[in-house]
Design an enzyme around this catalytic site. Structure first.
Site, PDB file in Angstrom:
ATOM      1  N   HIS A 109       0.806  -1.216   0.000  1.00  0.00           N
ATOM      2  CA  HIS A 109       0.000   0.000   0.000  1.00  0.00           C
ATOM      3  C   HIS A 109       0.839   1.266   0.000  1.00  0.00           C
ATOM      4  O   HIS A 109       0.558   2.195  -0.747  1.00  0.00           O
ATOM      5  CB  HIS A 109      -1.047   0.056   1.088  1.00  0.00           C
ATOM      6  CG  HIS A 109      -2.102   1.035   0.689  1.00  0.00           C
ATOM      7  ND1 HIS A 109      -3.017   0.765  -0.305  1.00  0.00           N
ATOM      8  CD2 HIS A 109      -2.311   2.317   1.029  1.00  0.00           C
ATOM      9  CE1 HIS A 109      -3.763   1.818  -0.517  1.00  0.00           C
ATOM     10  NE2 HIS A 109      -3.363   2.784   0.266  1.00  0.00           N
ATOM     11  N   TYR A 166       1.751   5.484  -2.224  1.00  0.00           N
ATOM     12  CA  TYR A 166       2.023   6.856  -1.791  1.00  0.00           C
ATOM     13  C   TYR A 166       3.398   7.315  -2.261  1.00  0.00           C
ATOM     14  O   TYR A 166       3.612   8.502  -2.491  1.00  0.00           O
ATOM     15  CB  TYR A 166       1.834   6.974  -0.277  1.00  0.00           C
ATOM     16  CG  TYR A 166       0.388   6.799   0.059  1.00  0.00           C
ATOM     17  CD1 TYR A 166      -0.498   7.845  -0.114  1.00  0.00           C
ATOM     18  CD2 TYR A 166      -0.113   5.568   0.428  1.00  0.00           C
ATOM     19  CE1 TYR A 166      -1.843   7.690   0.103  1.00  0.00           C
ATOM     20  CE2 TYR A 166      -1.457   5.391   0.652  1.00  0.00           C
ATOM     21  CZ  TYR A 166      -2.326   6.459   0.487  1.00  0.00           C
ATOM     22  OH  TYR A 166      -3.661   6.285   0.686  1.00  0.00           O
ATOM     23  N   HIS A 216      -9.997   0.530 -10.018  1.00  0.00           N
ATOM     24  CA  HIS A 216      -9.634   1.527  -9.007  1.00  0.00           C
ATOM     25  C   HIS A 216      -8.179   1.946  -9.124  1.00  0.00           C
ATOM     26  O   HIS A 216      -7.857   3.123  -9.194  1.00  0.00           O
ATOM     27  CB  HIS A 216      -9.909   0.967  -7.607  1.00  0.00           C
ATOM     28  CG  HIS A 216      -9.259   1.752  -6.512  1.00  0.00           C
ATOM     29  ND1 HIS A 216      -9.715   2.986  -6.115  1.00  0.00           N
ATOM     30  CD2 HIS A 216      -8.158   1.504  -5.761  1.00  0.00           C
ATOM     31  CE1 HIS A 216      -8.932   3.456  -5.161  1.00  0.00           C
ATOM     32  NE2 HIS A 216      -7.984   2.577  -4.933  1.00  0.00           N
ATOM     33  N   PHE A 217      -7.266   0.964  -9.151  1.00  0.00           N
ATOM     34  CA  PHE A 217      -5.869   1.411  -9.122  1.00  0.00           C
ATOM     35  C   PHE A 217      -5.405   1.963 -10.467  1.00  0.00           C
ATOM     36  O   PHE A 217      -4.451   2.745 -10.512  1.00  0.00           O
ATOM     37  CB  PHE A 217      -4.909   0.386  -8.514  1.00  0.00           C
ATOM     38  CG  PHE A 217      -4.733  -0.915  -9.241  1.00  0.00           C
ATOM     39  CD1 PHE A 217      -5.196  -2.092  -8.696  1.00  0.00           C
ATOM     40  CD2 PHE A 217      -4.042  -0.972 -10.446  1.00  0.00           C
ATOM     41  CE1 PHE A 217      -5.002  -3.300  -9.346  1.00  0.00           C
ATOM     42  CE2 PHE A 217      -3.846  -2.174 -11.098  1.00  0.00           C
ATOM     43  CZ  PHE A 217      -4.332  -3.336 -10.544  1.00  0.00           C
ATOM     44  N   HIS A 218      -6.097   1.599 -11.551  1.00  0.00           N
ATOM     45  CA  HIS A 218      -5.754   2.262 -12.813  1.00  0.00           C
ATOM     46  C   HIS A 218      -6.205   3.714 -12.793  1.00  0.00           C
ATOM     47  O   HIS A 218      -5.512   4.594 -13.304  1.00  0.00           O
ATOM     48  CB  HIS A 218      -6.367   1.515 -13.999  1.00  0.00           C
ATOM     49  CG  HIS A 218      -5.550   0.329 -14.437  1.00  0.00           C
ATOM     50  ND1 HIS A 218      -5.659  -0.899 -13.862  1.00  0.00           N
ATOM     51  CD2 HIS A 218      -4.580   0.220 -15.381  1.00  0.00           C
ATOM     52  CE1 HIS A 218      -4.796  -1.731 -14.433  1.00  0.00           C
ATOM     53  NE2 HIS A 218      -4.132  -1.080 -15.366  1.00  0.00           N
ATOM     54  N   ARG A 265     -11.233 -10.590 -11.162  1.00  0.00           N
ATOM     55  CA  ARG A 265     -10.014 -10.109 -11.793  1.00  0.00           C
ATOM     56  C   ARG A 265      -9.036 -11.280 -11.951  1.00  0.00           C
ATOM     57  O   ARG A 265      -9.302 -12.388 -11.512  1.00  0.00           O
ATOM     58  CB  ARG A 265      -9.376  -8.997 -10.970  1.00  0.00           C
ATOM     59  CG  ARG A 265      -8.863  -9.454  -9.629  1.00  0.00           C
ATOM     60  CD  ARG A 265      -8.409  -8.299  -8.761  1.00  0.00           C
ATOM     61  NE  ARG A 265      -7.071  -7.861  -9.133  1.00  0.00           N
ATOM     62  CZ  ARG A 265      -6.189  -7.352  -8.262  1.00  0.00           C
ATOM     63  NH1 ARG A 265      -6.511  -7.205  -7.001  1.00  0.00           N
ATOM     64  NH2 ARG A 265      -4.999  -6.971  -8.653  1.00  0.00           N
ATOM     65  N   ARG A 266      -7.898 -11.002 -12.598  1.00  0.00           N
ATOM     66  CA  ARG A 266      -6.827 -11.993 -12.798  1.00  0.00           C
ATOM     67  C   ARG A 266      -7.326 -13.236 -13.532  1.00  0.00           C
ATOM     68  O   ARG A 266      -6.998 -14.346 -13.174  1.00  0.00           O
ATOM     69  CB  ARG A 266      -6.215 -12.450 -11.472  1.00  0.00           C
ATOM     70  CG  ARG A 266      -5.616 -11.350 -10.655  1.00  0.00           C
ATOM     71  CD  ARG A 266      -4.781 -11.946  -9.546  1.00  0.00           C
ATOM     72  NE  ARG A 266      -4.489 -10.968  -8.537  1.00  0.00           N
ATOM     73  CZ  ARG A 266      -5.125 -10.892  -7.368  1.00  0.00           C
ATOM     74  NH1 ARG A 266      -6.051 -11.770  -7.057  1.00  0.00           N
ATOM     75  NH2 ARG A 266      -4.809  -9.959  -6.519  1.00  0.00           N
TER      76      ARG A 266
END
Lengths: 551, 278
Positions: free
Chosen positions: A225, A229, A376-378, A439-440
């Site tokens: 995580h 950042y 989300h992370f894209h 996913r995956r």
């Protein structure tokens, strides 16, 4: 090493170093971008099933490793070196070390990508033990990380030298944030380093045949995580120190910026177990602690959104904007930096809201391991953060090449395409996640009634990805043209001025010791307990599954 | 500014941040480790200490048995795992070769069957070994094989498997194994150059049939999964039908029974023909 040479006129003294970092980063980015779009296409209804899932996962491994490890690390490193010279106004100490660090990263990237392209390390960039790939993949990743540790050391050394030369003076904000990012990376990369060196490599090299996958996942979450950042810090540096200057405004509060960065330092680290909400080996109380601290990390994000909006409003009013919303129209919308920050904030807003859903213990059950998470992370990384990487590159480029970069229209097209493309890519991606698409997976049978309703959204995502490929190509073209512009006399590279000049800065906001102590302390509490607990359980190791080698 | 000390009780940044953080952690810990576990009524927790231990994830004592006791309920006694076969040495292969003398009648002098029995040459050692064990324990029944294996011990079976894995696979397609004219046209027609049937490459997700190639393919390395390429069509069809009707049930977790349950007889014939000719 200890004598500090003042910087004379532009372009930058360390421009070759920074340029090389950026070009390697953007080359990896561009190749990985093409792979990403291929993956979207291959598992969409537009094409018949590929036939060999191995090829798909191989591509995912390369895409993820390049985008997650190579691109952001090199951008942070290159930007960091530029900040030393432009913000501290001193020549980079340890230029040779910096080149050595870069060479380690490049050698590591090649070492890791060879086994991946040969199909010997199809383990995805998150490693997924007990899946074990070729040892050279992991050794390559370790080299990338070690190369970045050289940068961490150089940032500390350069800051110390500056402090000795300027006792008691406030550290310039870009450097303060930059060093906060470096320390954050040093501490957060430790988790994956322990996982690779102590758990995965002994198995990959054949010394052991079993691995404690649960413990490995806890170590990886240590990195997983906070690494986000670390990716985000260069974008936040751009928000605070480049945007207000570029659009003719003032930074609303320098102190608020520093508080945000130290809060990131403290709270982004001990929260990674929110990635393991469904993992049975971690206790529910530990998960709750991590969820609470994940809420805390939204505080510096809200502070930033408020401060930057206020700074942009100042620019709008300085340009003659009046009334409640009139300042919005007065903003310099043709300025690429303005466009980038606006698009970035839109994506940060939606992505951040999605993030709050992910970290909520119960809502997480609904979206865990669905395409929602990938969307989300894209949106957050590929969208809100990477678009600021583009803006940073555009802003720095003339100072690196010494030549004019006069591609305003092309830059705007590129940024618009990236923003729109990312929304078209990720919004339907979130939707199919809520509909339950896992996913995956390499293959989806859209003839199945359960999946038929997702076909349209997936096709939309493919189109969004196509726009991103066009945008990525334009980005590379703009930068290439920047090398062929006419040589110009450059003004000094400047950062935003705060609205109120810093009169006095508390020592807590001009040093890192307190925040590093809190970061380490919180990590020991939040990770020490589950790690100690898991190491005490007997018979938790499972046989390793090798990827791409013999039976 | 330099005279201001950071780590001092007089520094409000120091005291404020540390106290705030400690308070936050204590409050969250009280909620996460004491209140929430005790509020979950279905949990049988004796006291506060029990609640803390459970929320920390301290494992409860392991209570066996997780597996059924009766051998008859289990599908196999063999624990299948990567690395279950030690790497073969020449002595093992040599012993296996001697033991294999009694197998030649059906499986051929060099592991290539002249009699529609499976070709064992080049077969994955773990696969051969598991079938031998299952024949011996009765988990797989065969009137021919059971008498052959009763006197084999574990080492014998490992050596036999190692020997057959060591033998080179002759890629011989017997004329009777598959006749391309039998198979349906299009992407399902057998032959090296032809594309695999959709069942092999994709499975049939709507009928919950996984792709055959997810396990049975040269590039896929799953423990104890046999290679099917070039096996006699008669044998393959018989085994698929046996799994289909659950007459054969030594597949761990019913993998093959689940995969074949909804196959039609025509599809079974097609798959057998495809692998036989491939």
């Amino acid at each position: 090493m200890s004598t500090i040479k003042p910087v004379s006129s532009a372009p930058l003294f360390c421009r070759h170093l920074v340029l090389t970092h950026f070009w390697v980063a953007f080359a990896a980015f561009f190749l990985a971008l093409l792979l990403g779009e291929w993956q979207m296409f291959i598992r969409s209804p537009l094409r018949h099933w590929l036939g060999d899932p191995e090829l798909y996962y191989r591509s995912v491994t390369a895409h993820g490793s390049a985008m997650a490890y190579v691109l952001p690390t090199l951008v942070a490193m290159g930007f960091g070196y530029a900040i030393v010279e432009t913000a501290l106004k001193q020549r980079l100490i340890g230029l040779r070390w910096a080149w050595a660090g870069l060479i380690l990263v490049v050698v590591g990237t090649v070492t890791a990508m060879l086994p991946v392209s040969l199909g010997l390390a199809t383990v995805l960039y998150t490693f997924y033990p007990p899946l074990i790939g070729n040892p050279f993949y992991y050794i390559g990743i370790v080299l990338v990380v070690v190369g970045s540790w050289v940068w961490v050391g150089l940032m500390a050394v350069n800051l110390q030298a500056w402090k000795r030369a300027n006792p008691g003076a406030p550290i310039p904000l870009p450097m303060f944030a930059n060093v906060a990012g470096a320390y954050l990376w040093a501490w957060t990369s430790l988790g994956a380093a322990i996982e690779i060196l102590c758990q995965i490599l002994p198995v990959a090299l054949g010394f052991r045949s079993t691995i404690d996958a649960g413990l490995a996942r806890v170590f990886f979450s240590w990195t997983l995580h906070a690494i986000v950042y670390f990716w985000l810090i260069p974008a936040y540096i751009a928000y605070y120190t480049l945007v207000p200057r570029a659009i003719g405004g003032r930074l609303y509060s320098d102190t608020m910026a520093r508080i945000s960065f130290v809060l990131f330092l403290v709270f982004s680290m001990p929260i990674g177990i929110h990635h393991l909400f469904q993992d049975p080996q971690v206790g529910a109380g530990i998960k709750f602690l991590h969820a609470v601290l994940t809420v805390m990390v939204s505080v510096p994000t809200f502070l930033t959104v408020f401060t930057i909006c206020a700074s942009v409003e100042i620019a709008g009013r300085l340009r003659g904007g009046r009334g409640l919303l009139g300042w919005l129209a007065a903003l310099p919308w043709k300025n690429p930096m303005m466009l980038a920050v606006a698009l970035s904030f839109v994506m940060l807003g939606f992505g951040g809201a999605g993030g709050l859903i992910n970290m909520s213990y119960e809502l997480n059950f609904a979206v865990h391991n669905t395409q929602w998470v990938t969307g989300h992370f894209h949106l957050i990384f590929g969208g809100a953060i990477v678009i600021m990487y583009f803006a940073v590159a555009y802003d720095l480029w003339p100072h690196l090449t010494g030549k004019a970069l006069l591609e305003g229209a092309m830059m705007r097209t590129q940024l618009w395409l990236w923003g729109i493309g990312m929304v078209i890519l990720t919004f339907p991606w979130h939707v199919v996640g809520i509909m339950g698409m896992p996913r995956r997976m390499a293959f989806y049978d859209y003839a199945d009634p359960a999946l038929a309703a997702m076909a349209l959204q997936v096709i939309l995502s493919v189109i969004g990805g196509l726009l991103l490929v066009v945008s990525g190509t334009l980005f590379v073209l703009v930068l290439l043209r920047g090398h062929r512009g006419e040589t110009i006399a450059l003004p000094e590279y400047r950062y935003s001025a705060p609205l109120h000049a810093l009169a006095r800065l508390p020592v807590a906001l001009n040093s890192f010791a307190l925040w590093l102590a809190l970061m380490v302390g919180l990590t020991i509490v939040n990770y020490g307990v589950p790690i100690y607990q898991l190491m005490g359980i007997q018979q938790t190791s499972v046989p390793a599954i090798s990827s791409g080698s013999g039976r | 500014m330099s005279e201001e000390r950071l780590f001092s009780l007089k520094n409000r940044w120091f005291t404020g941040s540390v106290a705030g953080l400690v308070l936050l952690m204590l409050l969250s810990a009280a909620v996460g480790f004491i209140w929430l576990p005790r509020a979950q009524t279905q949990r049988d927790l004796a006291g506060v200490w029990d609640a803390i231990c459970s929320a920390t994830g301290v494992a409860a004592p392991f209570s066996p048995p997780a597996l059924p006791d009766s051998e008859a309920i289990r599908s196999s006694n063999v624990v299948v795992a990567p690395g279950m076969m030690a790497s073969a040495d020449t002595q093992s292969v040599g012993r296996g070769a001697t033991l294999a003398m009694q197998c030649t009648m059906c499986h051929g002098a060099r592991g290539m069957s002249p009699a529609e029995a499976p070709h064992l040459a080049g077969q994955v050692a773990a696969a051969t070994y598991k079938q031998l064990r299952d024949f011996k324990s009765g988990h797989r029944s065969s009137a021919v094989m059971q008498p052959m294996v009763t006197r084999l011990d574990d080492r014998d079976m490992r050596d036999l498997a190692a020997y057959y894995a060591f033998l080179p696979r002759d890629h011989v397609v017997a004329p009777g194994d598959a006749s391309p004219g039998d198979a349906s046209p299009g992407d399902a027609s057998p032959g090296d150059a032809s594309p695999a049937p959709v069942l092999v490459s994709n499975g049939a997700p709507m009928r919950a049939i996984a792709a055959c190639s997810a396990c049975h393919a040269q590039g896929v390395h799953k423990a104890a999964v046999p290679l099917l390429d070039g096996q006699p069509a008669v044998y393959l069809e018989a085994q698929l039908s046996a799994f289909h009707g659950a007459a054969r049930h030594n597949d761990i977790n019913e993998q093959m029974r689940n995969a074949t349950r909804r196959l039609t007889p025509e599809e079974i014939r097609l798959l057998a023909a495809y692998y036989a000719s491939h």
